[in-house]
Motif scaffolding. Sequence first.
Motif, mmCIF file in Angstrom:
data_model
loop_
_atom_site.group_PDB
_atom_site.id
_atom_site.type_symbol
_atom_site.label_atom_id
_atom_site.label_comp_id
_atom_site.label_asym_id
_atom_site.label_seq_id
_atom_site.Cartn_x
_atom_site.Cartn_y
_atom_site.Cartn_z
ATOM 1 N N HIS A 186 23.115 -40.183 11.254
ATOM 2 C CA HIS A 186 23.312 -41.420 11.271
ATOM 3 C C HIS A 186 22.207 -42.409 11.108
ATOM 4 O O HIS A 186 22.187 -43.433 10.459
ATOM 5 N N ALA A 187 20.869 -41.670 11.735
ATOM 6 C CA ALA A 187 19.708 -42.376 11.374
ATOM 7 C C ALA A 187 19.383 -42.761 10.088
ATOM 8 O O ALA A 187 18.994 -43.790 9.322
ATOM 9 N N MET A 188 19.528 -41.704 9.156
ATOM 10 C CA MET A 188 19.246 -41.775 7.604
ATOM 11 C C MET A 188 20.127 -42.651 7.035
ATOM 12 O O MET A 188 19.592 -43.452 6.324
ATOM 13 N N ARG A 189 21.269 -42.728 7.416
ATOM 14 C CA ARG A 189 22.096 -43.543 6.550
ATOM 15 C C ARG A 189 21.975 -44.870 7.271
ATOM 16 O O ARG A 189 22.353 -45.967 6.273
ATOM 17 N N GLN A 190 21.304 -45.155 8.421
ATOM 18 C CA GLN A 190 21.204 -46.574 8.836
ATOM 19 C C GLN A 190 19.837 -46.731 8.162
ATOM 20 O O GLN A 190 19.620 -48.339 7.485
ATOM 21 N N TYR A 191 18.769 -46.254 7.818
ATOM 22 C CA TYR A 191 17.744 -46.590 7.408
ATOM 23 C C TYR A 191 17.217 -46.362 6.074
ATOM 24 O O TYR A 191 16.497 -47.074 5.529
ATOM 25 N N ALA A 192 17.927 -45.508 5.377
ATOM 26 C CA ALA A 192 17.500 -45.286 3.842
ATOM 27 C C ALA A 192 17.404 -46.292 2.869
ATOM 28 O O ALA A 192 18.415 -47.344 3.313
ATOM 29 N N PRO A 193 16.421 -46.705 2.256
ATOM 30 C CA PRO A 193 15.336 -45.641 1.844
ATOM 31 C C PRO A 193 14.122 -45.753 2.521
ATOM 32 O O PRO A 193 13.160 -45.511 2.368
ATOM 33 N N VAL A 302 20.519 -32.094 3.008
ATOM 34 C CA VAL A 302 20.653 -33.012 4.293
ATOM 35 C C VAL A 302 20.096 -34.267 3.907
ATOM 36 O O VAL A 302 20.566 -35.294 4.189
ATOM 37 N N LEU A 303 18.789 -34.267 3.387
ATOM 38 C CA LEU A 303 18.243 -35.600 2.925
ATOM 39 C C LEU A 303 19.297 -36.339 1.983
ATOM 40 O O LEU A 303 19.498 -37.606 2.131
ATOM 41 N N GLU A 304 19.598 -35.646 0.942
ATOM 42 C CA GLU A 304 20.869 -36.445 0.148
ATOM 43 C C GLU A 304 21.881 -37.102 0.828
ATOM 44 O O GLU A 304 22.251 -38.033 0.595
ATOM 45 N N TYR A 305 22.478 -36.063 1.811
ATOM 46 C CA TYR A 305 23.421 -36.795 2.846
ATOM 47 C C TYR A 305 23.227 -37.763 3.322
ATOM 48 O O TYR A 305 24.067 -38.629 3.582
ATOM 49 N N GLY A 306 21.672 -38.116 3.762
ATOM 50 C CA GLY A 306 21.422 -39.001 4.440
ATOM 51 C C GLY A 306 21.225 -40.432 3.542
ATOM 52 O O GLY A 306 21.066 -41.513 4.333
ATOM 53 N N GLY A 307 21.176 -40.002 2.247
ATOM 54 C CA GLY A 307 20.927 -41.137 1.367
ATOM 55 C C GLY A 307 19.550 -41.227 0.847
ATOM 56 O O GLY A 307 19.169 -42.271 0.183
ATOM 57 N N TYR A 308 18.726 -40.049 0.831
ATOM 58 C CA TYR A 308 17.305 -40.044 0.432
ATOM 59 C C TYR A 308 17.315 -39.165 -0.789
ATOM 60 O O TYR A 308 17.876 -38.046 -0.757
ATOM 61 N N ASP A 309 16.412 -39.636 -1.768
ATOM 62 C CA ASP A 309 16.386 -38.635 -3.160
ATOM 63 C C ASP A 309 15.260 -37.502 -2.549
ATOM 64 O O ASP A 309 13.974 -37.964 -2.367
ATOM 65 N N PRO A 310 15.637 -36.415 -2.641
ATOM 66 C CA PRO A 310 14.887 -35.200 -2.139
ATOM 67 C C PRO A 310 13.675 -34.979 -2.999
ATOM 68 O O PRO A 310 12.715 -34.551 -2.835
ATOM 69 N N ALA A 311 13.886 -35.685 -4.390
ATOM 70 C CA ALA A 311 12.612 -35.441 -5.381
ATOM 71 C C ALA A 311 11.504 -36.336 -4.991
ATOM 72 O O ALA A 311 10.329 -36.124 -5.302
ATOM 73 N N GLU A 312 11.704 -37.313 -4.129
ATOM 74 C CA GLU A 312 10.831 -38.341 -3.715
ATOM 75 C C GLU A 312 10.647 -38.504 -2.151
ATOM 76 O O GLU A 312 9.218 -38.635 -2.026
ATOM 77 N N TYR A 313 11.439 -37.951 -1.454
ATOM 78 C CA TYR A 313 11.183 -37.922 0.050
ATOM 79 C C TYR A 313 11.496 -36.657 0.596
ATOM 80 O O TYR A 313 11.996 -35.815 0.015
ATOM 81 N N SER A 314 10.677 -36.546 1.521
ATOM 82 C CA SER A 314 10.683 -35.290 2.530
ATOM 83 C C SER A 314 10.503 -35.663 4.073
ATOM 84 O O SER A 314 10.559 -36.870 4.219
#
Length: 350
Positions: A186-193, A302-314
């Motif tokens: 929920h939080a990732m989908r709200q805040y990404a990126p 999971v990062l990806e599901y949250g809307g973050y690109d795992p190549a850039e974010y951790s």
Amino acid sequence: MSNLMQSDILQQLEDLRQQAITALTSTSTTEETRAWHSEYLGRKGRLTGILRSVGAVSPEERPRIGKLANEIKTALEEALQERQTAIEQAELEAARNKELIDVTLPGRPQTLGKMHPSTRTLREIADIFATMGFLVYDSPEVETDEYNFQLLNMPPGHPARDLWDTFYTTTPDVVLRTHTSPGQIHAMRQYAPEPIRIILPGKCYRYEQVTARSESMFYQVEGLAVGKNITFSDLKGTFMNYASQMYGEGRKMRFRKHYFPFTEPSVEVDIDCVICGGKGCNICKYTGWLEILGAGMVNPRVLEYGGYDPAEYSGFAFGLGPDRMTMQKYDINDIRYFFSNDVRFLERIG
Ligand code: PHE
């Protein structure tokens, strides 16, 4: 004749005054004084009755009668006024006595509870993480299968689901959350990126046998940090800081490799036992260590599901169980007290 008439009437008036005064003293209610008034001073009362016969008296003699009559009338009205006031006073007094509140009766003591120990621990944890910039994020206790499992890298049929004894509802795919981890999504989908630093405290539910050590409703505090260049060192540093604020400086900490589907790598974190200082006691089951949380680097999927690109974010995530901590801190030997709703439980907590 007329003289006799005059003295007659004067006598009658004097008699009337006497009788009226006597009668007045025996009145004891407002109604009685009203009745008295109409009997003696009313339009059809006795004073008027006497004055009616004045017509028979010669005009020169009338003023004396009139004067006396007026005098009596005024005197009686005054007496009535006095009597009425006295009666009203007495009636008021009587009413007061009837409804009297006995102020000497000791009051019933208010049972004052205290803040629930679970709440105290949650606030302490939130305060500590606030010093490191973590916000408190609220997320629902009723979740979908998707959020509780799938988006945390556990597709239907995944064996890791067996780690969580889930309460399924009669609505397909709706469950009581088994952990606070779905809040990560929920939080990732709200805040990404945007970068994230949050904790998610709240109740979780598991279909478990209820014992002194485990309840089917319990607390977790999830943590999540997402951003660029977040490493395992950040996770370690965060926990070291947390442990020294919560348990005092110089805590020993150990990381054991573990498995969670939504973190990679995953660890369980222990600190040296706060009770025996690592020597071994029944609280730490003679290991010298207390497990405080499960954690790991957020799984790229999971990062990806949250809307973050795992190549850039951790990011890193953790889940800690405040109930065990609360039990240790307040020497509570049965977790069921937490939700027994017995005020004595709160009273005995210092
Ligand atoms: N959700 C895990 C549990 O309930 C704890 C956890 C949270 C582990 C976040 C890793 C990261 O056991």
